[in-house]
Design an enzyme around this catalytic site. Structure first.
Site, PDB file in Angstrom:
ATOM      1  N   ASN A  21       5.403   4.537  -5.638  1.00  8.38           N
ATOM      2  CA  ASN A  21       6.805   4.122  -5.694  1.00  8.38           C
ATOM      3  C   ASN A  21       6.958   3.323  -6.996  1.00  8.38           C
ATOM      4  O   ASN A  21       5.961   2.891  -7.578  1.00  8.38           O
ATOM      5  CB  ASN A  21       7.203   3.327  -4.425  1.00  8.38           C
ATOM      6  CG  ASN A  21       6.548   1.966  -4.348  1.00  8.38           C
ATOM      7  OD1 ASN A  21       6.637   1.159  -5.268  1.00  8.38           O
ATOM      8  ND2 ASN A  21       5.860   1.689  -3.243  1.00  8.38           N
ATOM      9  N   ASP A  65      -2.920   0.051   1.535  1.00  9.57           N
ATOM     10  CA  ASP A  65      -1.544  -0.114   2.019  1.00  9.57           C
ATOM     11  C   ASP A  65      -1.457  -0.263   3.541  1.00  9.57           C
ATOM     12  O   ASP A  65      -0.349  -0.302   4.098  1.00  9.57           O
ATOM     13  CB  ASP A  65      -0.676   1.079   1.577  1.00  9.57           C
ATOM     14  CG  ASP A  65      -0.070   0.877   0.182  1.00  9.57           C
ATOM     15  OD1 ASP A  65      -0.009  -0.275  -0.279  1.00  9.57           O
ATOM     16  OD2 ASP A  65       0.338   1.880  -0.421  1.00  9.57           O
ATOM     17  N   ASN A  71       4.819   1.272   8.727  1.00 13.82           N
ATOM     18  CA  ASN A  71       4.720   2.705   8.481  1.00 13.82           C
ATOM     19  C   ASN A  71       3.792   3.446   9.439  1.00 13.82           C
ATOM     20  O   ASN A  71       3.565   4.652   9.272  1.00 13.82           O
ATOM     21  CB  ASN A  71       4.282   2.970   7.035  1.00 13.82           C
ATOM     22  CG  ASN A  71       5.325   2.523   6.032  1.00 13.82           C
ATOM     23  OD1 ASN A  71       5.043   1.720   5.153  1.00 13.82           O
ATOM     24  ND2 ASN A  71       6.548   3.002   6.178  1.00 13.82           N
ATOM     25  N   ARG A  90      -2.001   7.829   1.527  1.00 16.81           N
ATOM     26  CA  ARG A  90      -1.826   7.022   2.736  1.00 16.81           C
ATOM     27  C   ARG A  90      -2.214   7.780   4.008  1.00 16.81           C
ATOM     28  O   ARG A  90      -2.206   7.193   5.103  1.00 16.81           O
ATOM     29  CB  ARG A  90      -0.384   6.487   2.842  1.00 16.81           C
ATOM     30  CG  ARG A  90      -0.053   5.459   1.745  1.00 16.81           C
ATOM     31  CD  ARG A  90       1.135   4.592   2.105  1.00 16.81           C
ATOM     32  NE  ARG A  90       0.880   3.724   3.255  1.00 16.81           N
ATOM     33  CZ  ARG A  90       1.772   2.894   3.788  1.00 16.81           C
ATOM     34  NH1 ARG A  90       2.989   2.826   3.262  1.00 16.81           N
ATOM     35  NH2 ARG A  90       1.475   2.157   4.840  1.00 16.81           N
ATOM     36  N   ARG A 137      10.548   9.789   1.228  1.00 21.29           N
ATOM     37  CA  ARG A 137       9.349   9.752   2.068  1.00 21.29           C
ATOM     38  C   ARG A 137       9.492  10.637   3.301  1.00 21.29           C
ATOM     39  O   ARG A 137       8.721  11.552   3.492  1.00 21.29           O
ATOM     40  CB  ARG A 137       9.023   8.309   2.482  1.00 21.29           C
ATOM     41  CG  ARG A 137       8.655   7.407   1.319  1.00 21.29           C
ATOM     42  CD  ARG A 137       7.431   7.945   0.575  1.00 21.29           C
ATOM     43  NE  ARG A 137       7.009   7.083  -0.504  1.00 21.29           N
ATOM     44  CZ  ARG A 137       6.202   6.029  -0.357  1.00 21.29           C
ATOM     45  NH1 ARG A 137       5.749   5.696   0.822  1.00 21.29           N
ATOM     46  NH2 ARG A 137       5.859   5.310  -1.405  1.00 21.29           N
ATOM     47  N   HIS A 166      12.278   3.720   1.058  1.00 17.66           N
ATOM     48  CA  HIS A 166      12.254   3.689   2.526  1.00 17.66           C
ATOM     49  C   HIS A 166      13.569   3.060   2.982  1.00 17.66           C
ATOM     50  O   HIS A 166      14.050   2.106   2.338  1.00 17.66           O
ATOM     51  CB  HIS A 166      11.122   2.782   3.054  1.00 17.66           C
ATOM     52  CG  HIS A 166       9.783   3.423   3.175  1.00 17.66           C
ATOM     53  ND1 HIS A 166       8.621   2.755   2.842  1.00 17.66           N
ATOM     54  CD2 HIS A 166       9.391   4.649   3.624  1.00 17.66           C
ATOM     55  CE1 HIS A 166       7.582   3.544   3.070  1.00 17.66           C
ATOM     56  NE2 HIS A 166       8.019   4.702   3.540  1.00 17.66           N
ATOM     57  N   ASP A 168      14.062   0.932   5.191  1.00 13.56           N
ATOM     58  CA  ASP A 168      13.952  -0.512   5.459  1.00 13.56           C
ATOM     59  C   ASP A 168      13.900  -1.363   4.191  1.00 13.56           C
ATOM     60  O   ASP A 168      13.741  -2.581   4.261  1.00 13.56           O
ATOM     61  CB  ASP A 168      12.776  -0.824   6.402  1.00 13.56           C
ATOM     62  CG  ASP A 168      11.416  -0.682   5.754  1.00 13.56           C
ATOM     63  OD1 ASP A 168      11.326  -0.294   4.576  1.00 13.56           O
ATOM     64  OD2 ASP A 168      10.410  -0.951   6.442  1.00 13.56           O
ATOM     65  N   CYS A 262       8.222  -4.747   6.285  1.00 12.29           N
ATOM     66  CA  CYS A 262       7.237  -3.663   6.355  1.00 12.29           C
ATOM     67  C   CYS A 262       5.814  -4.170   6.517  1.00 12.29           C
ATOM     68  O   CYS A 262       4.902  -3.390   6.760  1.00 12.29           O
ATOM     69  CB  CYS A 262       7.394  -2.666   5.229  1.00 12.29           C
ATOM     70  SG  CYS A 262       7.480  -3.351   3.611  1.00 12.29           S
TER      71      CYS A 262
HETATM   72  N1  ARG Z   1       2.938   0.715  -1.201  1.00 12.42           N
HETATM   73  C1  ARG Z   1       3.515   1.148   0.044  1.00 12.42           C
HETATM   74  C2  ARG Z   1       4.043   2.548  -0.091  1.00 12.42           C
HETATM   75  O1  ARG Z   1       4.584   2.862  -1.127  1.00 12.42           O
HETATM   76  C3  ARG Z   1       4.588   0.207   0.484  1.00 12.42           C
HETATM   77  C4  ARG Z   1       5.168   0.562   1.809  1.00 12.42           C
HETATM   78  C5  ARG Z   1       6.277  -0.342   2.226  1.00 12.42           C
HETATM   79  N2  ARG Z   1       6.707   0.010   3.524  1.00 12.42           N
HETATM   80  C6  ARG Z   1       7.983   0.006   3.952  1.00 12.42           C
HETATM   81  N3  ARG Z   1       8.215   0.271   5.189  1.00 12.42           N
HETATM   82  N4  ARG Z   1       8.972  -0.242   3.137  1.00 12.42           N
HETATM   83  O2  ARG Z   1       3.923   3.367   0.776  1.00 12.42           O
END
Ligand code: ARG
Length: 268
Positions: A21, A65, A71, A90, A137, A166, A168, A262
């Site tokens: 990201n 992560d 997540n 991930r 995502r 995301h 959230d 998160c």
């Molecule tokens: N580095 C993680 C990713 O890019 C951060 C995830 C953050 N999660 C969230 N629910 N906003 O997947």
């Protein structure tokens, strides 16, 4: 009053080891000691000020992560719907999350098909429905499957700004029925869907600077809101509406594109 429960994971192996990201840059590593202190302060705020219980998922060395437990998947009562991560980096988290939920008395139900789905990062319960984000995502097909599996209405929202990849990160339903959101992270039709679902007086738009400080990645328990530092105007507005706002510095997690919400997953 029921005690809110959250699943979290200690940042022992947290780092920026890949870039999936726009916030992530391998040249800008989180400071480990600071990350641990920030994470521990978050745990303390949750337990002392929000009266929450925190359950811990053991960290995995290969999965930096894993700290972002939101997540893991989508939880509804004792049903756990596992995520299917878009990025291979991930995917190694999936089996570990699944194991924790199975060992803790949850029934796992798979989303049929192959659509990507990133759990509570992209699917947020609101008044018996679910708001769900797609494009960066999660896939929109996953929303349909989620709605069918849980027999709930899912309102799909297209995200348009990759900094808010995301749901959230730019949209936050509070337990009171109010919703924080950053309008510019959504396409026009998504804005209509939001306005058509949430009454105007419940919508609280935030500006770009506030959004960039992850104010929408907030934890809501009753009339308390817990978020990263850096949104004093929003804090004042929320205070004015009767909220108690707790802020805590989560700068080391912003380096990975994450913040308060998160780092936690709400268990029921
Ligand atoms: N580095 C993680 C990713 O890019 C951060 C995830 C953050 N999660 C969230 N629910 N906003 O997947």
């Amino acid at each position: 009053m029921t005690t809110p429960r959250f699943l979290m994971c200690r940042p022992d192996y947290y780092a920026v080891r890949y870039e999936i990201n726009p916030w992530m840059n391998r040249q800008v590593q989180p400071n480990h000691g600071r990350a641990v202190i920030q994470w521990e302060s978050l745990v303390r705020l949750l337990s002392v000020h929000l009266g929450a219980t925190v359950s811990l998922l053991p960290p995995l060395e290969q999965q930096p992560d894993l700290v972002f437990t939101a997540n893991a998947g989508f939880v509804s009562g004792k049903v756990f719907i596992p995520s299917r991560f878009r990025y291979p980096q991930r995917r190694g988290e999936e089996a570990w999350f699944r194991k924790w939920f199975e060992e803790n008395g949850y029934q796992t139900r798979e989303l049929p098909g192959e659509a990507f789905f990133e759990g509570f990062g992209d699917a947020l319960p609101f008044n018996g429905m679910v708001f769900a984000g797609y494009r960066f995502r999660s896939d929109i097909q996953a929303h349909r499957e989620l709605g069918r599996l849980l027999d709930v209405q899912v309102v799909s929202l297209e995200l348009t700004d990759d900094r808010f990849y995301h749901l959230d990160t730019c949209f936050c339903p509070l337990e009171t029925g109010d919703v924080l959101y950053y309008p510019r992270a959504f396409d026009r039709y998504a804005i209509e869907a939001i306005r058509g679902t949430v009454e105007r007086e419940h919508l609280i738009p935030v500006d770009e600077a506030e959004a960039n400080s992850f104010c929408c990645n907030a934890i809501s328990v009753r009339t308390s809101v817990l978020m990263n530092t850096g949104s004093p105007r929003l804090t004042a507005r929320l205070n004015g509406r009767g909220y108690e706002v707790f802020t805590t510095d989560l700068s080391e997690f912003v380096k990975s594109g994450g913040s308060a919400k998160c780092l936690t997953l709400r268990l029921e």
